[in-house]
Motif scaffolding. Structure first.
Motif, mmCIF file in Angstrom:
data_model
loop_
_atom_site.group_PDB
_atom_site.id
_atom_site.type_symbol
_atom_site.label_atom_id
_atom_site.label_comp_id
_atom_site.label_asym_id
_atom_site.label_seq_id
_atom_site.Cartn_x
_atom_site.Cartn_y
_atom_site.Cartn_z
ATOM 1 N N UNK A 1 11.950 -47.504 10.648
ATOM 2 C CA UNK A 1 11.569 -46.179 11.158
ATOM 3 C C UNK A 1 10.385 -46.331 12.110
ATOM 4 N N UNK A 2 10.539 -45.845 13.322
ATOM 5 C CA UNK A 2 9.470 -45.894 14.312
ATOM 6 C C UNK A 2 8.784 -44.526 14.327
ATOM 7 N N UNK A 3 7.470 -44.513 14.117
ATOM 8 C CA UNK A 3 6.656 -43.299 14.187
ATOM 9 C C UNK A 3 5.867 -43.390 15.487
ATOM 10 N N UNK A 4 6.028 -42.385 16.347
ATOM 11 C CA UNK A 4 5.359 -42.447 17.648
ATOM 12 C C UNK A 4 5.293 -41.062 18.274
ATOM 13 N N UNK A 5 4.536 -40.981 19.370
ATOM 14 C CA UNK A 5 4.551 -39.781 20.194
ATOM 15 C C UNK A 5 5.702 -39.909 21.186
ATOM 16 N N UNK A 6 6.407 -38.817 21.430
ATOM 17 C CA UNK A 6 7.522 -38.879 22.380
ATOM 18 C C UNK A 6 7.031 -38.933 23.828
ATOM 19 N N UNK A 7 7.969 -39.182 24.717
ATOM 20 C CA UNK A 7 7.672 -39.164 26.149
ATOM 21 C C UNK A 7 8.411 -37.989 26.783
ATOM 22 N N UNK A 8 8.010 -37.632 27.988
ATOM 23 C CA UNK A 8 8.515 -36.452 28.675
ATOM 24 C C UNK A 8 10.024 -36.257 28.691
ATOM 25 N N UNK A 9 10.805 -37.298 29.024
ATOM 26 C CA UNK A 9 12.241 -37.099 29.119
ATOM 27 C C UNK A 9 12.914 -36.741 27.786
ATOM 28 N N UNK B 1 11.745 -34.423 25.683
ATOM 29 C CA UNK B 1 11.334 -33.082 25.257
ATOM 30 C C UNK B 1 12.504 -32.184 24.872
ATOM 31 N N UNK B 2 13.451 -31.997 25.766
ATOM 32 C CA UNK B 2 14.533 -31.050 25.481
ATOM 33 C C UNK B 2 15.407 -31.511 24.328
ATOM 34 N N UNK B 3 15.658 -32.802 24.252
ATOM 35 C CA UNK B 3 16.443 -33.352 23.143
ATOM 36 C C UNK B 3 15.779 -33.035 21.801
ATOM 37 N N UNK B 4 14.472 -33.214 21.740
ATOM 38 C CA UNK B 4 13.734 -32.956 20.497
ATOM 39 C C UNK B 4 13.749 -31.467 20.160
ATOM 40 N N UNK B 5 13.477 -30.625 21.141
ATOM 41 C CA UNK B 5 13.472 -29.174 20.908
ATOM 42 C C UNK B 5 14.853 -28.710 20.440
ATOM 43 N N UNK B 6 15.914 -29.209 21.078
ATOM 44 C CA UNK B 6 17.274 -28.835 20.680
ATOM 45 C C UNK B 6 17.586 -29.302 19.253
ATOM 46 N N UNK B 7 17.140 -30.502 18.900
ATOM 47 C CA UNK B 7 17.354 -31.045 17.556
ATOM 48 C C UNK B 7 16.649 -30.179 16.518
ATOM 49 N N UNK B 8 15.401 -29.814 16.801
ATOM 50 C CA UNK B 8 14.639 -28.967 15.864
ATOM 51 C C UNK B 8 15.338 -27.616 15.710
ATOM 52 N N UNK C 1 7.577 -26.461 18.615
ATOM 53 C CA UNK C 1 7.702 -27.853 19.042
ATOM 54 C C UNK C 1 7.636 -27.956 20.559
ATOM 55 N N UNK C 2 8.251 -27.013 21.240
ATOM 56 C CA UNK C 2 8.195 -26.970 22.701
ATOM 57 C C UNK C 2 6.745 -26.879 23.181
ATOM 58 N N UNK C 3 5.956 -26.049 22.527
ATOM 59 C CA UNK C 3 4.532 -25.923 22.879
ATOM 60 C C UNK C 3 3.812 -27.251 22.664
ATOM 61 N N UNK C 4 4.021 -27.864 21.485
ATOM 62 C CA UNK C 4 3.340 -29.127 21.162
ATOM 63 C C UNK C 4 3.710 -30.229 22.153
ATOM 64 N N UNK C 5 4.947 -30.202 22.627
ATOM 65 C CA UNK C 5 5.393 -31.211 23.596
ATOM 66 C C UNK C 5 4.906 -30.917 25.006
ATOM 67 N N UNK D 1 16.909 -39.531 16.090
ATOM 68 C CA UNK D 1 15.751 -38.761 15.644
ATOM 69 C C UNK D 1 15.892 -38.453 14.152
ATOM 70 N N UNK D 2 14.847 -38.783 13.386
ATOM 71 C CA UNK D 2 14.851 -38.563 11.943
ATOM 72 C C UNK D 2 13.961 -37.409 11.524
#
Length: 158
Positions: free
Chosen positions: A27-35, A37-44, A56-60, A76-77
């Motif tokens: 498991x990799x714990x890290x801060x995401x990068x710009x590209x 963003x939308x994938x993460x927001x959609x997943x959440x 999450x969109x605000x935090x990103x 994404x986990x």
């Protein structure tokens, strides 16, 4: 009802070994990068809710980012954010059902708390915390009296 919790960040040890512990599990714990963003927001949004996706969109969009993610082999986990609802507030946090009870949530929580501490925050508020047992088993938390519904008193809902 869920209450707000207070965390004394200045009491936290600057111990990041949980990152290596999670890496040993793949498991990799890290801060995401710009590209990402939308994938993460959609997943959440798909896994949790529209409200959490908005936070999450605000935090990103914050600079620097106020979000950590957990991933394994490009999947994404989980995620955790702070300074998304209000400055000094932690949350939301979520881990995919299939990956719970592996320490991922704890790692994401502590990563955010330590990041807040490094930014100079003395305290963090875990807003509308639930389940509180998760937080109290990981951090030394104090319930904030009369904090329900707190910041969410006039929240617009569908």
């Amino acid at each position: 009802m869920m209450t707000d919790l207070l965390v004394r960040l200045y009491d936290l040890e600057n111990d990041w070994t949980f990152i290596a512990d999670q890496a040993r599990l793949g498991h990799i714990i890290r801060k995401p990068i710009g590209p990402e963003k939308q994938l993460i927001v959609d997943w959440v949004r798909a896994k949790f809710s529209d409200g959490w996706a908005s936070e999450t969109d605000i935090a990103l969009a914050n600079f620097p980012l106020s979000c950590f993610i957990a991933q394994k082999q490009g999947v994404l986990l989980g995620f955790a954010c702070y300074d998304a609802t209000a400055l000094g507030y932690f949350g939301p946090i979520g881990v995919d059902d299939s990956y719970r009870n592996l320490g991922i949530g704890k790692a994401l929580l502590v990563a955010c708390m330590l990041d807040m501490k490094l930014k100079g925050y003395g305290y963090a508020i875990i807003g509308s915390a639930g389940p509180t047992e998760f937080y109290s088993s990981t951090l030394n938390v104090i319930e904030i009296p009369d904090s329900t519904p707190g910041l969410w008193k006039y929240w617009l809902k569908r």
